[in-house]
Design a protein around this motif. Structure first.
Motif, PDB file in Angstrom:
ATOM      1  N   PHE B 310       0.812  -1.220   0.000  1.00  0.00           N
ATOM      2  CA  PHE B 310       0.000   0.000   0.000  1.00  0.00           C
ATOM      3  C   PHE B 310       0.849   1.274   0.000  1.00  0.00           C
ATOM      4  O   PHE B 310       0.326   2.368  -0.113  1.00  0.00           O
ATOM      5  N   GLY B 311       2.178   1.127   0.121  1.00  0.00           N
ATOM      6  CA  GLY B 311       3.034   2.306   0.012  1.00  0.00           C
ATOM      7  C   GLY B 311       3.307   3.029   1.321  1.00  0.00           C
ATOM      8  O   GLY B 311       3.874   4.112   1.328  1.00  0.00           O
ATOM      9  N   ILE B 312       2.898   2.432   2.435  1.00  0.00           N
ATOM     10  CA  ILE B 312       3.203   3.062   3.721  1.00  0.00           C
ATOM     11  C   ILE B 312       4.673   2.834   4.036  1.00  0.00           C
ATOM     12  O   ILE B 312       5.344   3.669   4.600  1.00  0.00           O
ATOM     13  N   MET B 313       5.164   1.640   3.632  1.00  0.00           N
ATOM     14  CA  MET B 313       6.601   1.409   3.647  1.00  0.00           C
ATOM     15  C   MET B 313       6.958   0.741   2.313  1.00  0.00           C
ATOM     16  O   MET B 313       6.077   0.373   1.548  1.00  0.00           O
ATOM     17  N   CYS B 331       3.931   6.150  -1.629  1.00  0.00           N
ATOM     18  CA  CYS B 331       3.004   6.608  -0.607  1.00  0.00           C
ATOM     19  C   CYS B 331       1.620   6.035  -0.930  1.00  0.00           C
ATOM     20  O   CYS B 331       1.384   5.587  -2.047  1.00  0.00           O
ATOM     21  N   PRO B 332       0.715   6.048   0.051  1.00  0.00           N
ATOM     22  CA  PRO B 332      -0.615   5.490  -0.199  1.00  0.00           C
ATOM     23  C   PRO B 332      -1.306   6.122  -1.411  1.00  0.00           C
ATOM     24  O   PRO B 332      -2.008   5.445  -2.155  1.00  0.00           O
ATOM     25  N   GLU B 333      -1.079   7.421  -1.617  1.00  0.00           N
ATOM     26  CA  GLU B 333      -1.729   8.114  -2.728  1.00  0.00           C
ATOM     27  C   GLU B 333      -1.477   7.377  -4.045  1.00  0.00           C
ATOM     28  O   GLU B 333      -2.389   7.172  -4.848  1.00  0.00           O
ATOM     29  N   GLU B 334      -0.206   6.971  -4.217  1.00  0.00           N
ATOM     30  CA  GLU B 334       0.151   6.280  -5.455  1.00  0.00           C
ATOM     31  C   GLU B 334      -0.565   4.935  -5.560  1.00  0.00           C
ATOM     32  O   GLU B 334      -1.126   4.590  -6.604  1.00  0.00           O
ATOM     33  N   ALA B 335      -0.573   4.183  -4.459  1.00  0.00           N
ATOM     34  CA  ALA B 335      -1.233   2.876  -4.467  1.00  0.00           C
ATOM     35  C   ALA B 335      -2.729   3.028  -4.726  1.00  0.00           C
ATOM     36  O   ALA B 335      -3.329   2.258  -5.476  1.00  0.00           O
ATOM     37  N   LYS B 337      -4.239   5.412  -6.337  1.00  0.00           N
ATOM     38  CA  LYS B 337      -4.472   5.755  -7.740  1.00  0.00           C
ATOM     39  C   LYS B 337      -4.365   4.524  -8.634  1.00  0.00           C
ATOM     40  O   LYS B 337      -5.023   4.446  -9.665  1.00  0.00           O
ATOM     41  N   ARG B 338      -3.526   3.568  -8.243  1.00  0.00           N
ATOM     42  CA  ARG B 338      -3.405   2.340  -9.030  1.00  0.00           C
ATOM     43  C   ARG B 338      -4.572   1.391  -8.761  1.00  0.00           C
ATOM     44  O   ARG B 338      -4.728   0.384  -9.457  1.00  0.00           O
ATOM     45  N   GLY B 339      -5.360   1.682  -7.750  1.00  0.00           N
ATOM     46  CA  GLY B 339      -6.520   0.835  -7.487  1.00  0.00           C
ATOM     47  C   GLY B 339      -6.363  -0.115  -6.314  1.00  0.00           C
ATOM     48  O   GLY B 339      -6.927  -1.207  -6.304  1.00  0.00           O
ATOM     49  N   ILE B 340      -5.576   0.299  -5.333  1.00  0.00           N
ATOM     50  CA  ILE B 340      -5.420  -0.525  -4.135  1.00  0.00           C
ATOM     51  C   ILE B 340      -5.936   0.256  -2.942  1.00  0.00           C
ATOM     52  O   ILE B 340      -5.756   1.468  -2.861  1.00  0.00           O
ATOM     53  N   CYS B 341      -6.608  -0.403  -2.035  1.00  0.00           N
ATOM     54  CA  CYS B 341      -6.945   0.280  -0.806  1.00  0.00           C
ATOM     55  C   CYS B 341      -6.619  -0.613   0.364  1.00  0.00           C
ATOM     56  O   CYS B 341      -6.434  -1.815   0.215  1.00  0.00           O
ATOM     57  N   MET B 342      -6.494  -0.018   1.532  1.00  0.00           N
ATOM     58  CA  MET B 342      -6.158  -0.817   2.707  1.00  0.00           C
ATOM     59  C   MET B 342      -6.942  -0.353   3.927  1.00  0.00           C
ATOM     60  O   MET B 342      -7.008   0.828   4.233  1.00  0.00           O
ATOM     61  N   ILE B 343      -7.528  -1.311   4.617  1.00  0.00           N
ATOM     62  CA  ILE B 343      -8.196  -1.033   5.875  1.00  0.00           C
ATOM     63  C   ILE B 343      -7.250  -1.511   6.963  1.00  0.00           C
ATOM     64  O   ILE B 343      -6.974  -2.697   7.066  1.00  0.00           O
TER      65      ILE B 343
END
Lengths: 310, 507
Positions: B310-313, B331-335, B337-343
């Motif tokens: 998810f781009g946090i690390m 960063c999460p923004e990039e992930a 935009k690619r179509g990934i989300c994380m709860i």
């Protein structure tokens, strides 16, 4: 609901103050005085409107006064060549200084309060170097600057007040109606959650610092126009004034809470207070003291009301 | 009171406790004798921590009685526990990281010289003595943040020992330790036992429990499911696991459910990705229309694996492809935009802005979807969307403008889920989707996740409760200490709680 509650407190404080002045110092309400007081304090209001955006993101910028000084010092170098050029230069200087603050704060991850305390010294020092610590620069030879500071729009609205109102209105709309505004509030409320929701929090903070820098520069120009001159002390004290206006208007120092309309109410309150002191003959020292007391009281008041709700 | 009861160090009777009207403890009887090691085991949400927090004075019980050394006591806050000489060592040692070891050990009870200044020499000398007594070689003049995790645990124990405790609670202290360190810790515990201290040991590692305990309490759904006593019979891992699960109650549910096969399109392709000290050599393919479960104990590196996607690390080595394109989000923004989300599992800090409204929290990741052609936000549409999701997820609230801090945990979690459902990402990463919420909300959230899967999405879920994974996943990958150690598919013999527990606990 919370929005209106914050506004309510600011409005009550203002109303109380109006009542007090109506009873004890009715002179305040003479049209000439009202026009005057709003003109004189409007530059502070403009700084507060810009600073409010920074505080809403959860950051702080105490270098706004120094940015005013710096913008006018840089502009002083251009005034003799072209007056419009000088005005433009002042604005660009403000934008640049604000942008620099934002970049350093976001990249260093150091508390913005500390960074901007440092930058205050940097900007003021640089301004003094530029004008070689001349006592006074920019004389009353520049018609546009002077007009901006002392003129009226529609015959009755002082131009500085007009600027203040327009800026407050524009940014109120930005906050309420745009994506950027939603991001500002969310970033201030929880920056990690905002970041993890894909918000570019660094960019938002940098933009807010930049706007704040620009507004500080604009208010520097208006103030210089009013005074007919500028010195290396022109922005002194405007940091505290702006912070107190924002806080009195309900902008939470923790970020994420408050409105520009509130800041406008804060601006009116502080202006009125200082004017009352002046008319009552208490002098600036007393009014400075009272301004400090007001900040603390306002913070306490907002603190109490929110704690109670929880 | 009988004679026997007076021998008890701690005796708890009929303890009840509920959070937000969700009962967590439903009448628990529990006792510890002096010089005895008692273990509490149970799956997450069984009530272990709640029970211990009541003993330590962190939570107040709703109903019940507590006797300490034969006298009835009311442990209303941690100070009372302190006075009674009850000490608790937490899973993540709560030490002052920037202070020296000896300062931590003597925190709040610093010896003073006659002139009123701190007697550092005495503190250092006595700290060293205690460390020797514990048989652990820790430099007491070091700063705590420079210590290894084992040493931190030992320092916490030393700190508790200097207070001359009678009862010591060790809450999952072995979670972060390796085998040798655990052995060493057990020697220390055995020593403590000889000095007549009562010890309550909480752990997920059944093998350790069998090794060290005198008695084992198995908790299930807020009740004591059974007690094993070493004096009466040998402790067996199998018996404990069986009792923990309450087999009869759950058998069948997950094996009966059939899930549609995943499609052939690979959404996310992890190829030997590693991150130093976190996870290593992970290769997983996530397909469209699939839910993968990740199982593992705390600290297994699963959270960090998800963070790295998810781009946090960022992962150190290996390759990661999303729909054929390489992905290493900064960063999460990039992930996103690619179509990934994380709860994530921390909704307070990472999922929600507590002071903002439900509406804002749902919309924050997808504001572009509610813009007018003029670029301004469409207030009416925003409200409609918020209302739609409040209805869809049956969030209990007074309206879309209510601040999320006033919602219960389960409803807050639903708001987080709603945020990402509205964003409509292709890949959904979930770290503990049902943390701290009740059964009803759990089921509702799982139904929603299954619905998402059927729309061609790929979901990757970690939950400490394998039961939940078995319920909705088509395959489960077991990760231990950052390594991928097994994959179990629906229909396999080991696709049961028992099977997974065995895999997890044998590494």
């Amino acid at each position: 609901m919370e929005k209106t509650q914050g506004l309510l407190i600011s409005a009550i404080i203002l109303a109380v103050l109006l009542l007090v002045s109506a009873v004890f110092i009715p002179k305040v309400f003479q049209p000439k005085n009202l026009e005057n007081l709003l003109r004189i304090y409007a530059p502070g209001g403009i700084v507060a409107v810009g600073l409010s955006l920074v505080i809403l993101t959860g950051e702080m910028d105490v270098s706004v006064g120094a940015i005013m000084t710096l913008a006018m010092a840089v502009a002083a170098k251009v005034y003799d060549i072209s007056e419009p050029g000088a005005l433009l230069t002042a604005c660009i200087t403000g934008i640049f200084a604000g942008f620099l603050n934002g970049i350093i704060v976001t990249k260093s991850k150091v508390a913005s309060l500390m960074i901007t305390i440092g930058m205050t010294s940097v900007y003021k020092g640089f301004a003094s170097i530029l004008v070689r610590a001349q006592k006074k620069y920019i004389t009353d030879l520049y018609p546009v600057t002077q007009r901006l500071g002392t003129g009226n729009i529609f015959k009755i609205i002082p131009i500085p007040l007009f600027f203040c109102l327009v800026f407050a209105l524009v940014f109120e709309i930005v906050l309420r109606k745009t994506k950027f505004g939603s991001w500002i509030y969310y970033t201030g409320a929880n920056k990690r959650a905002a970041w993890m929701s894909g918000v570019n929090i660094d960019r938002i903070k940098i933009v807010c610092f930049t706007i704040s820098g620009l507004l500080a520069a604009v208010s520097g120009v208006l103030l210089a126009g009013q005074l007919g001159s500028s010195t290396v002390q022109i922005g002194d004290g405007y940091d505290v004034t702006a912070i107190s206006m924002a806080v009195l208007g309900g902008i939470s120092l923790a970020g994420g809470k408050g409105t520009e309309v509130g800041t406008l109410l804060g601006f009116l309150t502080i202006s009125l207070l200082q004017n009352m002191m002046a008319i009552a003959g208490l002098g600036t020292y007393v009014s400075t003291t009272l301004k400090g007391v007001m900040i603390i009281l306002a913070v306490l008041l907002y603190g109490i009301t929110t704690v109670k709700k929880e | 009171m009988t004679n026997e009861k007076q021998n008890d160090l701690l005796c708890m009777k009929n303890i009840h406790k509920a959070f937000n009207n969700v009962p967590v403890l439903k009448g628990i009887d529990f006792e510890v004798h002096a010089g005895e090691i008692v273990t509490i085991i149970g799956s997450n949400g069984a009530g272990k921590s709640t029970l211990m927090n009541i003993v330590a004075g962190v939570h107040k019980m709703d109903e019940g009685e507590i006797f300490f050394e034969g006298k009835q006591v009311n442990i209303k806050d941690p100070n009372v526990a302190e006075r009674l000489a009850i000490g608790m060592v937490h899973q993540e040692p709560s030490l002052c990281e920037n202070m020296k070891v000896y300062e931590n050990i003597f925190l709040n009870r610093e010896p003073k010289k006659s002139n009123g200044l701190l007697d550092r020499k005495k503190m250092i000398r006595e700290s060293q003595e205690i460390m020797q007594q514990l048989g652990f070689d820790v430099d007491v003049t070091k700063t705590v943040q420079d210590l290894s995790i084992v040493s931190k645990v030992v320092v916490s124990i030393a700190k508790v020992m200097i207070m001359k405790k009678k009862l010591l609670i060790l809450d999952e202290v072995t979670a972060a330790l390796n085998q040798r360190e655990v052995e060493h810790l057990f020697e220390i515990i055995a020593e403590l036992k000889k000095s007549k201290i009562g010890i309550i040991f909480i752990s997920h590692k059944i093998r350790e429990i069998v090794q060290i305990s005198d008695r084992v309490y198995v908790l299930r759904d807020g009740k004591v499911a059974g007690i094993f006593d070493k004096q009466q019979s040998e402790l067996k891992e199998k018996d404990i696991i069986n009792l923990m699960l309450g087999e009869t109650q759950w058998k069948g549910e997950y094996s009966e459910r059939t899930l549609a096969e995943h499609s052939e399109n690979v959404l996310l392709d992890m190829n030997h990705i590693s991150k130093h000290n976190m996870f290593s050599d992970i290769s997983i393919k996530l397909y469209e229309n699939e839910i993968i479960g990740l199982a593992g104990l705390k600290g297994s590196g699963i959270t960090e694996l998800m963070y790295s996607i998810f781009g946090i690390m960022q992962y150190d080595s290996g390759t990661l492809c999303m729909e054929g394109q390489p992905l290493k989000a900064k960063c999460p923004e990039e992930a996103i935009k690619r179509g990934i989300c994380m709860i994530t599992n921390d909704r307070q800090n990472e999922g929600l802005a507590m002071n903002r409204s439900i509406q804002e929290n749902i919309l924050i990741a997808s504001l572009n979807k509610v813009k007018n052609s003029s670029g301004f936000l469409n207030k009416r549409r925003m409200k409609d969307v918020a209302k739609e999701y409040i209805g869809k997820l049956s969030v209990k609230t007074s309206g879309p403008m209510q601040q999320v801090k006033f919602l219960s945990g389960g409803n807050q979690q639903k708001v987080v889920v709603a945020k990402w459902l509205f964003r409509d990402s292709k890949i959904v990463l979930i770290d503990e989707p049902t943390r701290g919420i009740d059964i009803k909300a759990k089921n509702e959230i799982y139904d929603l996740l299954l619905e998402e899967k059927n729309q061609g999405k790929g979901l990757m879920i970690y939950s400490p409760e394998t039961r939940e994974l078995l319920n909705i996943c088509s395959r489960i990958i077991v990760i231990s200490n950052g390594k991928q150690i097994a994959e179990v598919k629906r229909g396999d013999e080991l696709f049961t709680e028992k099977g997974l527990l065995h895999i997890m606990h044998s590494y």
